[in-house]
Design a protein around this motif. Sequence first.
Motif, mmCIF file in Angstrom:
data_model
loop_
_atom_site.group_PDB
_atom_site.id
_atom_site.type_symbol
_atom_site.label_atom_id
_atom_site.label_comp_id
_atom_site.label_asym_id
_atom_site.label_seq_id
_atom_site.Cartn_x
_atom_site.Cartn_y
_atom_site.Cartn_z
ATOM 1 N N THR A 51 14.454 76.502 23.639
ATOM 2 C CA THR A 51 13.062 76.288 23.246
ATOM 3 C C THR A 51 12.736 74.811 23.439
ATOM 4 O O THR A 51 13.640 73.971 23.548
ATOM 5 C CB THR A 51 12.829 76.665 21.764
ATOM 6 O OG1 THR A 51 13.577 75.753 20.940
ATOM 7 C CG2 THR A 51 13.246 78.103 21.487
ATOM 8 N N GLN A 52 11.446 74.494 23.434
ATOM 9 C CA GLN A 52 11.072 73.090 23.584
ATOM 10 C C GLN A 52 11.569 72.258 22.414
ATOM 11 O O GLN A 52 11.966 71.109 22.597
ATOM 12 C CB GLN A 52 9.558 72.959 23.750
ATOM 13 C CG GLN A 52 9.090 73.455 25.102
ATOM 14 C CD GLN A 52 7.647 73.107 25.377
ATOM 15 O OE1 GLN A 52 7.034 72.306 24.686
ATOM 16 N NE2 GLN A 52 7.095 73.710 26.410
ATOM 17 N N ALA A 53 11.589 72.825 21.224
ATOM 18 C CA ALA A 53 12.087 72.087 20.046
ATOM 19 C C ALA A 53 13.580 71.797 20.193
ATOM 20 O O ALA A 53 14.038 70.679 19.903
ATOM 21 C CB ALA A 53 11.816 72.875 18.772
ATOM 22 N N GLU A 54 14.358 72.777 20.650
ATOM 23 C CA GLU A 54 15.799 72.569 20.850
ATOM 24 C C GLU A 54 16.056 71.546 21.943
ATOM 25 O O GLU A 54 16.909 70.665 21.803
ATOM 26 C CB GLU A 54 16.477 73.893 21.220
ATOM 27 C CG GLU A 54 16.500 74.925 20.121
ATOM 28 C CD GLU A 54 16.896 76.306 20.611
ATOM 29 O OE1 GLU A 54 17.443 77.073 19.789
ATOM 30 O OE2 GLU A 54 16.668 76.638 21.795
ATOM 31 N N ALA A 55 15.304 71.650 23.034
ATOM 32 C CA ALA A 55 15.470 70.722 24.151
ATOM 33 C C ALA A 55 15.083 69.301 23.752
ATOM 34 O O ALA A 55 15.755 68.334 24.128
ATOM 35 C CB ALA A 55 14.654 71.190 25.350
#
Length: 131
Positions: A51-55
């Motif tokens: 996800t963008q948050a994880e990345a």
Amino acid sequence: MARTKKNRLIQMAPDFGGFIPQGIQNRNGKEVHINFEEYEALNLCDYELLTQAEAAKMMNVSRPTFTRIYESVRRKIAKAFIEGSPIRFEGGNVEIASWYKCEHCKITFTLVENSPKVCPLCKNYIITENK
């Protein structure tokens, strides 16, 4: 006065310089330049399926900053595809993560900042830094 950009953490720089479209007779299209942080954003979201948050967490940037980087690289790739332009990878504000190898179980891994230098699989403390 503009703020200086904080370095983005990337796992690995690409080991090739870019792409050249096939079948283009007239190469009038200008090169599209993709920074290493943009390459990493594309890798994390579209290849690793994070996800963008994880990345964003992996790159050590805020989620809105990550979104701007990710949207920028997607626009650049679309432009290169539509116009038949070559893509070239270049530097940027990046810091490449350190990779380690466990002497016991032989896995290669990276560590989160300020974490103990221990193998995440077998918990062995005998590790060496890969360069």
